[in-house]
Design a protein around this motif. Structure first.
Motif, PDB file in Angstrom:
ATOM      1  N   ASP A 125       0.909  -1.235   0.124  1.00 60.75           N
ATOM      2  CA  ASP A 125       0.042  -0.039  -0.018  1.00 60.75           C
ATOM      3  C   ASP A 125       1.002   1.383   0.030  1.00 60.75           C
ATOM      4  N   ILE A 126       1.816   1.152   0.638  1.00 68.35           N
ATOM      5  CA  ILE A 126       2.875   2.248   0.546  1.00 68.35           C
ATOM      6  C   ILE A 126       3.406   2.566  -0.977  1.00 68.35           C
ATOM      7  N   ASN A 127       3.741   1.400  -1.647  1.00 64.38           N
ATOM      8  CA  ASN A 127       3.903   1.526  -3.065  1.00 64.38           C
ATOM      9  C   ASN A 127       2.503   2.307  -3.969  1.00 64.38           C
ATOM     10  N   THR A 128       1.477   1.742  -3.481  1.00 65.72           N
ATOM     11  CA  THR A 128       0.405   2.252  -4.255  1.00 65.72           C
ATOM     12  C   THR A 128       0.326   3.575  -4.001  1.00 65.72           C
ATOM     13  N   SER A 129       0.445   4.182  -2.604  1.00 66.54           N
ATOM     14  CA  SER A 129       0.433   5.584  -2.325  1.00 66.54           C
ATOM     15  C   SER A 129       1.564   6.558  -2.956  1.00 66.54           C
ATOM     16  N   ILE A 130       2.558   5.861  -3.259  1.00 62.28           N
ATOM     17  CA  ILE A 130       3.819   6.581  -4.286  1.00 62.28           C
ATOM     18  C   ILE A 130       3.241   6.621  -5.525  1.00 62.28           C
ATOM     19  N   PRO A 171      -5.974   0.822   8.282  1.00 64.29           N
ATOM     20  CA  PRO A 171      -5.208   1.676   7.306  1.00 64.29           C
ATOM     21  C   PRO A 171      -5.050   0.932   5.921  1.00 64.29           C
ATOM     22  N   LYS A 172      -5.660   1.350   4.716  1.00 72.36           N
ATOM     23  CA  LYS A 172      -5.404   0.833   3.500  1.00 72.36           C
ATOM     24  C   LYS A 172      -5.610   1.904   2.468  1.00 72.36           C
ATOM     25  N   VAL A 173      -5.034   1.621   1.231  1.00 77.37           N
ATOM     26  CA  VAL A 173      -5.397   2.495  -0.017  1.00 77.37           C
ATOM     27  C   VAL A 173      -5.294   1.624  -1.363  1.00 77.37           C
ATOM     28  N   ASP A 174      -6.017   2.000  -2.234  1.00 78.02           N
ATOM     29  CA  ASP A 174      -5.932   1.427  -3.340  1.00 78.02           C
ATOM     30  C   ASP A 174      -5.870   2.612  -4.558  1.00 78.02           C
ATOM     31  N   LEU A 175      -5.879   2.037  -5.759  1.00 75.48           N
ATOM     32  CA  LEU A 175      -5.647   2.896  -7.081  1.00 75.48           C
ATOM     33  C   LEU A 175      -6.701   4.000  -7.090  1.00 75.48           C
TER      34      LEU A 175
END
Ligand SMILES: Nc1ncnc2c1ncn2[C@@H]1O[C@H](COP(=O)(O)OP(=O)(O)OP(=O)(O)O)[C@@H](O)[C@H]1O
Ligand SMILES: [Mg+2]
Length: 320
Positions: A125-130, A171-175
Motif C-alpha cells: 500500500d505504500i507503493n500504491t500511495s507513491i 489503514p489501506k489505500v488502493d488505486l
C-alpha cells in the motif's frame, strides 16, 4: 472558514517562538516546515489550520504574495485538478506596525498525512500511495508542458499529501484512493519565466550571515529544483531515508522508473538510480544540518545577545 483576527492578534502579542504552545492563546502544533509553523487553536469550533509565515516587511510584498498564493491555488485546483483543502489568508499589522501573515486552510486529520501514513500501511500500500503521488505530479507537469506561458513547481514530499477518507483503524489505500495536496503556502509558478513569488522571500528564514552566500551560490538552484519533476521525485524518494524507511527505497525506485516508462513516456525521463538518490540525500542532509545549526546561532545572537525577537520556530532535533 471563519477566521478570528482578534485571536490571532492576541496570539502574536504573547507568542514565544521557542515554546509556541506555551503562549497566552492555547495552540497545538500540527506540523512545521522550514519557514512556517502550522497549528490549530485549541477549543476552536472551526476546523482550521493556521500557517504562520513571518517573512513580510511591507504591504506591497504581502499583496503580491496573496495574489500569487490565490493564483497558485486556483491553478492547481481548477486547471490542474489537484484536490486542495479550502484555503484563505489572514494578515494584519501588530501593535508595533509589523506585518503578521497567516495562510489558513481547512484542517486535515493529522493521522492521514503521508509521513504518518507510511508508518501504518503495509509495503504494497505504500507503493500504491507513491503511485498515487506520481499520478498527481504528472497532472502538474503535464500542465506546464502544455502551457506556453506558465510553469508550475511543486514540493512532492510525502508529508505534503494527505489521504482522503483514511481510517487509521483500518489503514489501506488502493488505486481509486484520492489524495489532497497541502503544501500550497509557497506559491511556485512562473509566468514567462518570471517567479510569481518575490524571490527574496525564499531567503527570509536564512540567517543574515548566510544569506549573501545562499543568494549568490544556491538560491536559483534550490528554487529551480521544484520545477524539475525528476528532481522533485528524487527528493520524494530520498525522504524515505529521513522517515527511517530506507529499506523501501530500491523498490520505490523500480516502481517510479516503471511509471515514467509506462505512464509518462512523453516526458522521456532518464531512469532514476539508487546512487543518485543516495548522493542527493547525503548532500541534502548536510545542507539542512548546517542550515538548522546556523539558525540556532542566529536565534542565540538575536534573543540572548541583542535581546530582539527571533521570529521563526525551530523544531527540536530532527532524525535524518
Ligand atoms: N491543512 C492542514 N491540516 C493539518 N495539518 C497540516 C495542514 N497543512 C499542513 N499540515 C501539517 O504541517 C506540515 C507542514 O505543512 P506544509 O507542508 O504546508 O509546510 P511546509 O511547506 O513544509 O513548510 P515551509 O513552507 O515552511 O517549508 C504538514 O506536513 C502537515 O503535517
Ligand atoms: Mg511540507
Amino acid at each position: 472558514m471563519k477566521i478570528d483576527i482578534d485571536v490571532l492578534k492576541k496570539l502574536e502579542k504573547s507568542i514565544d517562538t521557542n515554546n509556541p504552545e506555551k503562549g497566552e492563546v492555547p495552540i497545538k502544533i500540527l506540523g512545521y516546515g522550514e519557514i512556517s509553523l502550522v497549528f490549530e487553536l485549541l477549543n476552536d469550533p472551526e476546523n482550521i489550520a493556521y500557517k504562520r509565515i513571518p517573512i513580510f516587511d511591507n504591504e506591497k510584498q504581502v499583496k503580491r504574495h496573496i495574489w500569487a498564493y490565490n493564483e497558485y491555488n486556483r491553478i492547481l485546483k481548477e486547471d490542474v485538478g489537484l484536490n486542495l483543502p479550502e484555503y484563505d489568508v489572514a494578515w494584519f499589522k501588530d501593535d508595533e506596525g509589523k506585518i503578521q501573515f497567516y495562510c489558513v486552510q481547512e484542517k486535515i486529520p493529522s493521522e492521514s498525512v503521508g509521513n504518518i501514513v507510511i508508518h501504518q500501511l503495509n509495503n504494497q500500500d505504500i507503493n500504491t500511495s507513491i503511485l498515487l503521488v506520481m499520478k498527481e505530479m504528472k497532472k502538474v507537469w503535464s500542465y506546464s508542458k502544455n502551457h506556453k506561458i506558465i510553469d508550475l513547481g511543486l514540493d512532492g514530499q510525502i508529508s505534503n499529501f494527505s489521504i482522503i477518507g483514511y481510517d487509521p483503524n483500518n489503514p489501506k489505500v488502493d488505486l481509486s484512493t484520492k489524495l489532497i495536496y497541502l503544501d500550497t503556502s509557497t506559491p511556485m509558478f512562473r509566468i514567462n519565466g518570471i517567479e510569481a513569488m518575490e524571490a527574496v522571500l525564499f531567503l527570509k528564514s536564512t540567517p543574515w550571515f548566510l544569506s549573501p552566500l545562499v543568494k549568490a551560490a544556491f538560491l536559483d538552484e534550490v528554487i529551480d529544483r521544484y520545477y524539475d519533476w525528476r528532481l522533485v521525485t528524487i527528493d520524494l524518494i530520498a525522504n524515505f531515508y529521513k522517515e527511517q524507511r530506507s529499506e523501501l527505497i530500491p523498490g520505490i525506485i523500480r516502481l517510479i522508473n516503471k511509471f515514467f516508462k509506462d505512464e509518462a513516456s512523453e516526458f522521456n525521463m532518464e531512469p532514476i538510480t539508487f546512487i543518485e538518490v543516495d548522493k542527493y540525500y547525503k548532500n541534502d542532509k548536510m545542507i539542512w544540518v548546517i542550515f538548522q545549526n546556523a539558525r540556532k546561532i542566529d536565534r542565540y545572537i538575536k534573543t540572548k545577545l541583542t535581546h530582539k525577537k527571533y521570529n521563526f520556530y525551530l523544531p527540536g532535533k530532527i532524525q535524518r
